[in-house]
Design an enzyme around this catalytic site. Structure first.
Site, short mmCIF file in Angstrom:
data_model
loop_
_atom_site.label_atom_id
_atom_site.label_comp_id
_atom_site.label_asym_id
_atom_site.label_seq_id
_atom_site.Cartn_x
_atom_site.Cartn_y
_atom_site.Cartn_z
N HIS A 1 0.86 -0.77 0.27
CA HIS A 1 0.31 -0.06 0.21
C HIS A 1 1.06 1.13 -0.28
O HIS A 1 1.84 1.36 0.84
CB HIS A 1 -0.88 0.43 1.53
N CYS A 2 0.29 2.03 -1.12
CA CYS A 2 2.07 3.26 -1.75
C CYS A 2 0.76 4.81 -0.89
O CYS A 2 0.20 4.62 -1.39
CB CYS A 2 2.57 3.52 -2.61
#
Length: 393
Positions: A156-157
Site C-alpha cells: 500500500h503506497c
C-alpha cells in the site's frame, strides 16, 4: 434511511482526508516544478531560441507521461477476488458456529479443491481471510488500510493513496520510470544555469561589481527557482533510482514486495522462486505480449489476477532443500516435474491446469501433464491431517 453519522464515521472521513496529504504534496511539487522550469528557466533565463524550443518540447513529453502514469496509479481501483473464492451463506454460518473446529477444515478443503489455489500459510493451512470471508487466491493479501483483499498485492503506497497490486502494478512501474526520467531531464538541462548562479554568487562575494556578472543569470527571482529546482530534482532522482531499480529486480524475479520479505509457501514447502517463469515470461506477465503498449499506462498484464503459473522445483542454489517431513513420493514427483520444467527453454509450468486466461502465457512451451504424479500426490496434498486453518489479515 441513512445510517446516523457517529464519531466513528467522522473519524473515518478525517482519516481518508489525511491519506490524501502525500498525493497533494506531490501534486504541489509537480505544479511548482512546471512553473519553475517552463516560465523561470526556459522563458526567462534561456536566450537561445533553439535550446528553448527543444527543452520545452522534451519537457512536456516527459511531464505528460509522468502525470498520466501517476494518475492511473492513483485512480485505478485494486482488483478483489471473484465470487468463486467467497464463502456461501451456509459455509459462513458453519465457520462462525465453530471458529476452530474440524468443520472449518472440511469447508475450506472442499472449497480450495476446485479453486486454482496452490499457496498455503506457514503452518500449511488454506489461506483464509476472516474479515472478507473468502479463500485467498495465490499472491492475494488483505490490506489493513483499504480493509479488503487485493489481488497480487505488492504494497500500500501512501504517495498514491492506493494499493499497488495486479490492476495497477504496471502503472506504478511506469510512474517510477517516468518520474525518474523527468527528474534526470531537469537536472541535465538545469545544470549549466545552476552553475552560472553559483559562479555569479561567488564573484559577487569576492570581486564586487565584477564585469563577469554580465555572463551570469539576471538578478531576478528566476535564479532562486533554478537553484531549488536543481536541488529538488537531484534529491528525487537518487531516491527514485533506488526504488525503481528494486522493482525492476522484483519484476525479473516475478516477486512482489511482500513475497520478497516472506517467500510464498506451497504444499511442498517454501519456494522464493515459485512463480518465476524466466526473465522473458516474467516481464510479459506484467507488461503483456504486445511490446507497442509496454511504455504506455494502458493495462496489458496477462491473466486475471486470481491464478498464476507456478514452478514446483526451485532451481536457485540459494534456496533451501525441501523439508525433511516430505516423503519420497513427493520428491519423485518433484523430480518428474523438474524434467518437464527444464525440457523447453527452462520455462516452468503449473502443477495443475491453469485458467483459460492464463494458458496463453505458456503456449510457446511444451505442454505439462502430471499424470505420472497424480496417484502419489493424492496421498499428500489436501489429505494431510496436519492441515489447520490459519486466519490471515
Amino acid at each position: 434511511m441513512m445510517a446516523p453519522s457517529g464519531p466513528s464515521s467522522v473519524k473515518r472521513r478525517c482519516r481518508r482526508c489525511l491519506y490524501w496529504i502525500p498525493v497533494l504534496f506531490i501534486s504541489i511539487i509537480v505544479c511548482w516544478s512546471y512553473y519553475a522550469y517552463v516560465i523561470q528557466l526556459c522563458i526567462v533565463s534561456m536566450d537561445n531560441i533553439g535550446e528553448k524550443v527543444l527543452c520545452l518540447i522534451a519537457y512536456h513529453f516527459f511531464v505528460l507521461l509522468f502525470v498520466w502514469s501517476y494518475w492511473k496509479t492513483i485512480f485505478t481501483l485494486p482488483m478483489n477476488p471473484t465470487k468463486e473464492f467467497h464463502l456461501s451463506y451456509a459455509d459462513k454460518e458453519l465457520i462462525e458456529r465453530e471458529p476452530r473446529g474440524e468443520s472449518q477444515q472440511d469447508v475450506l478443503r472442499r472449497l480450495a479443491k476446485d479453486l486454482p489455489v496452490y499457496t498455503r500459510t506457514m503452518s500449511g493451512a488454506i489461506r483464509y481471510c476472516d474479515r472478507c470471508q473468502l479463500v485467498k487466491p495465490d499472491r492475494c493479501h488483505h490490506c489493513s488500510v483499504c480493509d479488503k483483499c487485493i489481488l497480487k498485492m505488492d504494497h500500500h503506497c501512501p504517495w498514491v493513496n492506493n494499493c499497488v497490486g495486479f490492476s495497477n502494478y504496471k502503472f506504478f512501474l511506469l510512474f517510477l520510470a517516468y518520474s525518474l526520467l523527468y527528474c534526470l531531464f531537469i537536472v541535465a538541462t538545469d545544470l549549466q544555469y545552476f552553475i552560472k548562479f553559483w559562479t555569479v554568487t561567488f564573484l559577487c562575494l569576492t570581486i564586487p561589481f565584477s564585469l563577469s556578472l554580465q555572463n551570469g543569470l539576471p538578478d531576478t527571482q528566476a535564479k532562486f527557482h533554478i537553484m531549488f529546482l536543481f536541488f529538488a530534482a537531484a534529491m528525487f532522482s537518487v531516491s527514485l533510482s533506488s526504488l525503481f531499480g528494486y522493482h525492476c529486480w522484483l519484476v525479473c524475479k516475478n516477486r512482489s514486495t511482500l513475497e520478497a520479505f516472506r517467500s510464498p509457501v506451497f504444499r511442498h514447502g517454501t519456494d522464493k522462486n515459485g512463480f518465476s517463469l524466466g526473465f522473458s515470461k516474467n516481464l510479459r506477465q506484467v507488461f503483456g505480449d504486445e511490446k507497442k503498449y509496454w511504455l504506455l499506462p494502458i493495462f496489458t498484464s496477462l491473466g486475471d489476477g486470481c491464478s498464476f503459473p507456478t514452478c514446483l522445483v526451485n532451481q536457485d542454489p540459494e534456496q533451501a532443500s525441501t523439508p525433511s517431513g516430505t516423503n519420497a513420493a513427493a520428491k519423485r514427483c518433484q523430480n518428474v516435474s523438474f524434467i518437464f520444467c527444464t525440457s523447453a527453454d527452462n520455462h516452468q509450468f503449473p502443477a495443475k491446469p491453469l485458467r483459460e486466461s492464463q494458458s496463453h502465457l505458456l503456449t510457446d512451451s511444451q505442454s505439462w501433464t502430471e499424470s505420472s504424479c497424480n496417484e502419489e500426490k493424492g496421498k499428500l496434498g489436501m489429505s494431510n491431517p496436519a492441515l489447520t486453518i490459519e486466519k490471515e489479515t
